[in-house]
Each structure stands twice: as C-alpha cells, then as structure tokens.
Scaffold this motif. Structure first.
Motif, mmCIF file in Angstrom:
data_model
loop_
_atom_site.group_PDB
_atom_site.id
_atom_site.type_symbol
_atom_site.label_atom_id
_atom_site.label_comp_id
_atom_site.label_asym_id
_atom_site.label_seq_id
_atom_site.Cartn_x
_atom_site.Cartn_y
_atom_site.Cartn_z
ATOM 1 N N HIS A 13 0.729 -1.106 0.296
ATOM 2 C CA HIS A 13 0.103 -0.309 -0.135
ATOM 3 C C HIS A 13 1.187 1.083 -0.156
ATOM 4 N N HIS A 14 2.010 1.028 0.745
ATOM 5 C CA HIS A 14 2.851 2.565 0.912
ATOM 6 C C HIS A 14 3.367 2.565 -0.003
ATOM 7 N N GLN A 15 3.979 1.396 -0.948
ATOM 8 C CA GLN A 15 4.624 1.863 -1.972
ATOM 9 C C GLN A 15 3.692 1.889 -3.694
ATOM 10 N N TRP A 16 2.693 1.723 -3.529
ATOM 11 C CA TRP A 16 1.505 2.583 -4.766
ATOM 12 C C TRP A 16 1.053 3.439 -4.129
ATOM 13 N N GLU A 17 1.234 4.276 -3.095
ATOM 14 C CA GLU A 17 0.970 5.319 -2.594
ATOM 15 C C GLU A 17 2.495 6.545 -3.184
ATOM 16 N N GLN A 18 3.371 6.153 -3.184
ATOM 17 C CA GLN A 18 4.345 6.560 -3.885
ATOM 18 C C GLN A 18 4.639 6.410 -5.834
ATOM 19 N N ILE A 19 3.987 5.831 -6.473
ATOM 20 C CA ILE A 19 4.290 5.659 -7.370
ATOM 21 C C ILE A 19 3.385 7.505 -8.099
ATOM 22 N N ARG A 20 4.385 7.903 -8.727
ATOM 23 C CA ARG A 20 3.994 9.014 -9.559
ATOM 24 C C ARG A 20 3.205 8.810 -11.639
ATOM 25 N N ASP A 21 3.563 7.648 -11.459
ATOM 26 C CA ASP A 21 2.512 7.039 -13.279
ATOM 27 C C ASP A 21 1.296 6.815 -12.815
ATOM 28 N N ALA A 22 0.506 7.953 -13.353
ATOM 29 C CA ALA A 22 -1.301 6.909 -12.316
ATOM 30 C C ALA A 22 -1.255 6.630 -13.448
ATOM 31 N N ALA A 23 -1.256 6.003 -14.727
ATOM 32 C CA ALA A 23 -1.536 4.882 -15.323
ATOM 33 C C ALA A 23 -1.614 4.126 -14.777
ATOM 34 N N ARG A 24 -0.711 3.302 -14.272
ATOM 35 C CA ARG A 24 0.568 2.156 -13.619
ATOM 36 C C ARG A 24 0.565 2.077 -12.422
ATOM 37 N N ALA A 25 -0.424 3.403 -11.739
ATOM 38 C CA ALA A 25 -0.909 3.357 -10.865
ATOM 39 C C ALA A 25 -2.680 2.595 -10.304
ATOM 40 N N ARG A 26 -2.713 3.115 -11.585
ATOM 41 C CA ARG A 26 -4.519 2.772 -11.732
ATOM 42 C C ARG A 26 -4.019 1.492 -12.152
ATOM 43 N N GLN A 27 -3.839 1.470 -12.934
ATOM 44 C CA GLN A 27 -3.556 -0.346 -13.265
ATOM 45 C C GLN A 27 -3.062 -1.295 -11.836
ATOM 46 N N LEU A 28 -2.043 -1.301 -10.843
ATOM 47 C CA LEU A 28 -2.229 -2.483 -9.850
ATOM 48 C C LEU A 28 -3.406 -1.759 -8.822
ATOM 49 N N ALA A 29 -3.971 -1.083 -9.042
ATOM 50 C CA ALA A 29 -5.322 -0.647 -8.254
ATOM 51 C C ALA A 29 -6.189 -2.156 -7.566
ATOM 52 N N PRO A 30 -6.317 -2.263 -8.806
ATOM 53 C CA PRO A 30 -7.745 -3.573 -8.274
ATOM 54 C C PRO A 30 -7.657 -4.268 -7.733
ATOM 55 N N ALA A 31 -5.797 -5.256 -7.601
ATOM 56 C CA ALA A 31 -5.464 -5.937 -7.162
ATOM 57 C C ALA A 31 -5.172 -5.704 -5.473
ATOM 58 N N LEU A 32 -4.719 -4.706 -5.573
ATOM 59 C CA LEU A 32 -4.155 -3.927 -4.403
ATOM 60 C C LEU A 32 -5.712 -3.733 -3.525
ATOM 61 N N VAL A 33 -6.689 -3.513 -3.929
ATOM 62 C CA VAL A 33 -8.113 -2.870 -3.394
ATOM 63 C C VAL A 33 -8.199 -4.663 -2.934
ATOM 64 N N ALA A 34 -8.455 -5.186 -3.572
ATOM 65 C CA ALA A 34 -8.863 -7.124 -3.297
ATOM 66 C C ALA A 34 -8.046 -7.115 -2.390
ATOM 67 N N LEU A 35 -6.974 -6.965 -2.090
ATOM 68 C CA LEU A 35 -6.001 -7.295 -1.314
ATOM 69 C C LEU A 35 -6.365 -6.611 0.351
#
Length: 437
Positions: A379-401
């Motif tokens: 979660h913390h590392q996701w917060e540091q992602i500056r590439d919005a498209a990449r953050a959106r791509q990883l978000a569904p798996a992180l939300v489920a987790l």
C-alpha cells in the motif's frame, strides 16, 4: 541535564530529546548511555535540526528510573511547536501479561516490565498529536526474541508524518553487551564538521557500522512522510521541518510509511510450517551469506546487480525447497525491498502484493503480522507511484488484497479508494475530448 543553545530570535525553537536507557546488571543488552557524551558534544541546534535558523534546547535522560517521569519529559518536548528530534538508545522487550512492546529503563526486569519500563504506545501516542513533518525519531535499539518478532512484524510505527532513521538489531548473544553504534557514527560525522542531509547522514552511519560489525540482521530505517515529493528523500540540513528549502509541508494524506529494509537473513527459529523437513537456509554457496553483498550493491546504486543476485538466490531456493517455501518467500520480500531502494515503487508494490498472496496461500491468517506488514508495504509503495496509469493498473489487485487484509491502521481501505477515485477523476478530466459532430 539541560543544555540550551544560543538564544537567537525564532518563532519555533527546536528541541532534541536524548533518551538512553538500559537495565542495570545481567539484564543489560546494550550500553545505551555510552553514546550520550558523543551526542552532547554536538551543537544543540544541529541535534535539534535548526542549525543556523533557530534556537535549540537539548534534554538528556540518562538511564532514567521511572516511566512516568520519562513520559512527562516526552510530553513536554512534544508540546513544543518547533521541530523535535528524539534520539533513542536502549532495548525493547514484551511484557508477559499484555504482550505489549516496552522500552526498558534502569530498574526494568522481566517480572516488573509493566511498571518499570516505558510502554511503546505511550511514546507513539505523544508523537501522533504533533504537526506532520516536524518530528524525527532516530533509533539505536536492540530487541529480545519476542520484541524482535513484533518489530519485524511492523509493530513499531510512529504513524504518518514522522520521519524515522536508525537501526534495531536482535539482541546479542549471552554475556555480550551491544553498543549504540549507529548513534555513535552519527555523532562522529557531525563532530567532524560535516552536515549532510538527514538521509545521507544515516546512510553514511549505516555504512560505517556495517563495516565495523559482523552482519547481525539489523533492520535499518529511513522513512519520510508519505506526502513528501520524490526528491525530498534527502532532507536539507538546518531546515526545521526536514523538508528541502522551498517545500512547504502540507497535510499528510497518504498511507503511513512502514519499516524497511527487510534485506536480512531469513529467520532461523524453526522449520517451515509448510514442509515438515524444510529448514531455513541461505540459498547461497555453502558458508557464504549473500545478504551483505546484495545490500552493499543496492546502497552503491548498482540496483540491477542487486536485483539479479536476489533473483538468483530465489531461483536456487525454489529448486531446493519448492514454491511457497519460507526460503522462497524470504527472497521474494528481499526483491520487493530492493525495488523500493531502487525507487521503483510500482515494482515494489507488485512484489509485496505477491508476497502477501503467498503468505495467505500458506494458510497464514489475514491478521498475521507478516501478512499485514506485506500488505502495508504494498500500500505504501503504491502511494509513491508517480505514473498515474501504472497506479490505476495495480489498484484493483491492491483493493482486493486490502479488503482481505484491512490491517491495523483505521481507514486504510478508504484512503486507498479515495486516492483511486482522484486518479480516475484526474484521468477523466485530462482525457482528450471527443471531436464535435
């Protein structure tokens, strides 16, 4: 002892609180107070983080006896509106009844832990009320076996907005008393006249202590508030807030930072519960521990080399112990933290999510400290992602987790979903409009 720096006009004088404590007699694991003369020789405004900008006060507590007295001094220091630097040298234990983490004081014994040691949550509670970006904690601690389990499980956090540097090591062997080597190295660097940014200061101190000591599996800390910009990891010397010149600290809105790195040998306390005959062992050549070389490569900026070495170790562990083994899991988490050190938060997030999934697949429960720590780190590392498209791509798996593993920070899932909504809103607002018909 109270040391007051030069009385310069300043709206926000700084405070440095030096707390060094350890039980007397056989219960002493670290000679905590031995660092105080070295720190006391450092100018007060340097210790307090106000060099050249404001007045400073240094409060020194050497082997205090009473936890209530210590709490009173911490509370008074925390009430100051200016920057606070808290230096802690000592040892951590867990009380027998409530299983809570404590910092031992001079009269502490296993039987009297709850009454003669400082409960860690007291300290955390006093610092939580401070304005984000004004508090820095520097640790040089050792932890006994039970405390070490809590430390490595992520139970030491001060919360968002507090910077944390230093090291925590497992307790030394019997009849051995450790030394606060990290704080001594920090003091020596400052006494030499050097004033590197905080991040660089602690990296230099860690490098010095690593060359002086045999590897002890210590956890190293270098944490900044989660709303700091990507170029703010090296704090400007003398900046009261710890932020680079010209940066104004805003309200902290991200998920709390978590301890790192995890680049340490895997635990050796027992067999892998997933395999009756498995035993923790380094996947390196016989007699060679690969961890120091990998960490040294990462610190030197040779991130590809470090990642390749860790991947090789993971492959060897996979061949020797099979998928899902504790050995493979260890190297997966090492690779996750190497990605963090390489400032590749997307890759680090991905690997930490994989580690959490593997742990859950090993029948570890969602409230297991290691599972929670893996998800918190993702979660913390996701917060540091500056590439919005990449953050959106990883978000569904992180939300489920995160739904499976809510963690111990209240509202973590809501914070994640709120930021995801902001990313989607921003994406929709900046998308090119459809051509008029």
């Amino acid at each position: 002892m109270l040391i007051t720096g030069e009385n310069r006009e300043s709206p926000a004088p700084g405070t440095a609180l030096l707390l060094a404590a350890a039980p007397a007699g056989k219960g002493r694991l670290i000679d905590a107070a031995s660092v105080l003369p070295a720190l006391a020789a450092v100018p007060a405004d340097v210790l307090a983080g106000t060099a050249g900008t404001a007045a400073a006060t240094v409060i020194e507590l050497a082997d205090p006896l009473d936890p209530q007295t210590v709490l009173t001094r911490i509370r008074a220091a925390a009430a100051s509106p200016g920057p606070l630097h808290l230096y802690l040298a000592g040892q951590l234990h867990v009380d027998r009844k409530q299983r809570q983490l404590h910092l031992a004081l001079a009269r502490t014994s296993p039987a009297t832990m709850r009454y003669t040691a400082l409960p860690w949550h007291w300290l955390v509670g006093e610092l939580k009320i401070r304005r984000p970006g004004t508090t820095t904690v520097v640790l040089d601690l050792v932890a006994d076996t039970e405390a070490w389990q809590q430390v490595t499980g992520g139970r030491l956090l001060f919360g968002d907005g507090t910077r944390m540097y230093g090291r925590i090591a497992p307790a030394p062997g019997r009849r051995t008393v450790a030394a606060p080597v990290h704080l001594k190295a920090v003091a020596a660097i400052w006494r030499s006249g050097a004033r590197p940014p905080l991040q660089h200061l602690h990296e230099q101190a860690a490098a010095q202590t690593a060359s002086e000591d045999a590897p002890d599996g210590a956890l190293l800390f270098g944490i900044t508030p989660s709303n700091a910009p990507s170029n703010a990891s090296a704090h400007a010397a003398g900046s009261p807030s710890g932020h680079p010149a010209g940066h104004t600290a805003g309200p902290v809105h991200g998920y709390a930072a978590v301890p790192g790195p995890r680049i340490a040998p895997p635990p050796t306390g027992g067999p892998d519960p997933a395999s009756a005959d498995a035993h923790p062992a380094s996947p390196a050549a016989p007699g060679a521990d690969p961890h120091p070389a990998i960490l040294a490569a990462a610190r030197a900026g040779r991130h590809d080399e470090a990642a390749a070495a860790a991947a090789s170790c993971e492959n060897e562990a996979l061949r020797a112990h099979g998928p899902g083994s504790v050995q493979v899991l260890h190297w997966l988490e090492v690779r996750a933290d190497l990605a963090r050190l390489a400032r590749d938060p997307a890759r680090s997030c991905e690997l930490w999510m994989t580690a959490a999934d593997v742990r859950l697949g090993r029948q570890q429960t969602p409230d297991d400290p290691d599972v929670e720590a893996a998800v918190d780190r993702a979660h913390h590392q996701w917060e540091q992602i500056r590439d919005a498209a990449r953050a959106r791509q990883l978000a569904p798996a992180l939300v489920a987790l995160r739904r499976r593993v809510p963690g111990r920070q209240r509202g973590a899932l809501q914070l994640l979903q709120r930021r995801l909504e902001q990313l989607h809103d921003h994406h929709a607002g900046t998308a090119p409009s459809a051509p008029a018909r």
